[in-house]
Write an enzyme that holds these catalytic residues in place. Structure first.
Site, PDB file in Angstrom:
ATOM      1  N   LYS A 240       0.815  -1.219   0.000  1.00  0.00           N
ATOM      2  CA  LYS A 240       0.000   0.000   0.000  1.00  0.00           C
ATOM      3  C   LYS A 240       0.849   1.270   0.000  1.00  0.00           C
ATOM      4  O   LYS A 240       0.375   2.333  -0.411  1.00  0.00           O
ATOM      5  CB  LYS A 240      -0.913   0.017   1.223  1.00  0.00           C
TER       6      LYS A 240
ATOM      7  N   SER B 174      -8.800   1.387   8.577  1.00  0.00           N
ATOM      8  CA  SER B 174      -8.155   0.885   9.786  1.00  0.00           C
ATOM      9  C   SER B 174      -7.077  -0.117   9.412  1.00  0.00           C
ATOM     10  O   SER B 174      -6.574  -0.851  10.254  1.00  0.00           O
ATOM     11  CB  SER B 174      -9.183   0.247  10.725  1.00  0.00           C
TER      12      SER B 174
END
Lengths: 328, 328
Positions: free
Chosen positions: B67, B92
């Site tokens: 990511k 989250s």
């Protein structure tokens, strides 16, 4: 006189019997059969200790531990007639797998004596290399007696786990590679159990970087090496338990002598520090290592002054951890 | 019409809007801020699947997951005036840390909206990068509403986790590196959640090795991507639970379109297979990876014919696993 178990027929020696030359020869001999393991760095641990750390990744070694080096060096030196009768040891740890692996390289029989209480997974790992497992009672005496009896019957050659010049020379190749790959180290650290890895590390390091600080780390709960070196009297194995179960072993006479002559300093880590080091290596470096491997990091968490501002080589000894029962 | 949550303002598009050129540009743009992660091989998995596997190690990427690539590519492209007001997302998971990390590179404010039920450790990880955490109710609606409200107040730029061309192009750099480093791959595999990694992987792979077999893997318990591609109708997020919690996300309209046009095949893995894959990667490769990363391996354990005799690239998406509660 301390009680030293008469394990693997220890011999009394006047001087260090393994030289850097033996390590160089071992590297050449075992090179085709072991991995030259990578060296990892971690910004997290560098920040934590205000130092530059270089981790030599023996958990990525064959059989998951540095022990492959020493076992290969011993087995590859056997003459054909000796080898023909196979090799034997008693161990429920990494040395068992290492010897089983080394025996496959020469296609010779291998017998591992293991206490009947050893986990099935350890027996299976050894049998996976084609070695025979012989069970015995879970006492040092019965392990030794069973091994000697089989060795006499079969003529199998005994390869001890650490108190053996060939094994020590093999283990020293890990530090040799580390010092070849990373220049200008101020400190080199390794865990201390029976002292095989530490002895090989110390001989290589003293020869390659004479003024390097050589630090061995052991659990505070199994600080026999520290006491042995402080008192000059070889201590027996600790009676206490530690999660770094691979380090619950006394030095042998050979490894004790080498640690004395190479001026190894011993530091210790509490059980909490070893465990916390284990979690942080897994969380931050994403590497699966065994608790015996993080006794070095645990010791640094307790005494960061040992390495502040320095370039530090740390030998990660292995990664054979039962991950399925980690938190139980 | 299926119910597609109006998450991150999805847009309807007629054709694939991310090209290989965008990925090449992303690689140049983010190169200084991400790791070119290593590729590991494993004799054990090669034997298990009778194939040659090459694991692209994004668990060793910054923030512990791929990511970082997409977030950096999005943040680095913001003009100075937009950047000045900072960036925001709701997450989250790994995207939260990734955006927080990317924001540090430009020293701009970063806000992460997280459900108040998220583990403290995830909030701390994000705050460790200097980002602000704003808590909300644990519903998709409140996450979205809170984020939009803050974005309006502060002028912060929204960086979505996957349904975004800049993010997709960034994620594609992992596959690009893998295909640069390993020649003649027959198959490339990656996990599918929202489809950001899978889209970038598919675009890079189709451009670099046109005939390659592109396989996405998702949990059988969250097989929305498979149903979307089979029916041609974009499915909403699965209501079921999976240990691969990072993959409990529906495709977006952009990623859905890309997966259709690049002919991605979807396979699934049961919860047991994902878990067993996780343990085996840790035991055999000594790498700490997250369950989302082993959905590929779980799928191969169920369908080894997919890769038998082939050269297979497998993207390990991340390693952010709570190792301290692994067996609880």
């Amino acid at each position: 006189m301390p009680t030293v178990p008469q394990l693997f027929q220890p011999r009394l020696r006047a001087h260090v019997s393994v030289t850097f030359h033996h390590i160089v020869e071992a590297a050449r001999r075992i090179g085709p059969y072991i991995h030259r393991t990578p060296i990892l760095t971690s910004a997290y641990f560098n920040d934590l200790f205000s130092a530059e750390l270089f981790f030599k990744c023996e958990h990525l070694q064959r059989i998951g531990a540095f022990k492959a080096r020493g076992a290969c060096n011993a087995v590859m030196q056997l003459d054909a007639e000796t080898a023909r009768h196979g090799v034997i040891t008693h161990s429920s740890g990494n040395h068992a797998q290492a010897l089983a692996y080394a025996a496959t390289l020469r296609s010779i029989p291998c017998t591992i004596v293991m206490p009947r209480t050893a986990p099935l997974i350890k027996k299976q790992a050894v049998m996976g290399y084609g070695a025979m497992v012989v069970e015995c009672e879970p006492t040092l005496e019965d392990r030794e007696r069973t091994m000697q009896a089989i060795a006499q019957q079969t003529g199998a050659h005994i390869v001890p786990p650490y108190n053996d010049e060939r094994v020590i020379a093999g283990q020293g190749t890990a530090a040799m590679e580390l010092l070849e790959d990373v220049a200008n180290l101020d400190v080199i650290m390794a865990p201390v159990g029976g002292g095989g890895l530490m002895s090989g590390t110390a001989i290589a390091a003293r020869a390659m970087v004479p003024n390097i600080d050589i630090i061995g780390a052991e659990p505070a709960e199994a600080a026999d090496a520290r006491i042995s070196l402080e008192t000059g009297v070889l201590q027996g194995p600790p009676q206490t338990m530690t999660i770094a179960d691979g380090l619950r072993t006394a030095l042998g006479d050979i490894t004790f002598g080498i640690l004395q002559e190479t001026h190894v300093r011993i530091v210790t880590a509490s059980e909490d520090s070893i465990r916390e080091g284990l979690f942080r290596v897994m969380e931050r470096m994403k590497q699966v290592v065994e608790p015996s491997a993080t006794v070095t990091i645990g010791a640094l968490m307790e005494q960061p002054d040992l390495v502040r501002g320095k370039r530090v080589g740390v030998i990660i000894c292995g990664g054979n951890l039962d991950i399925r029962t980690l938190n139980r």
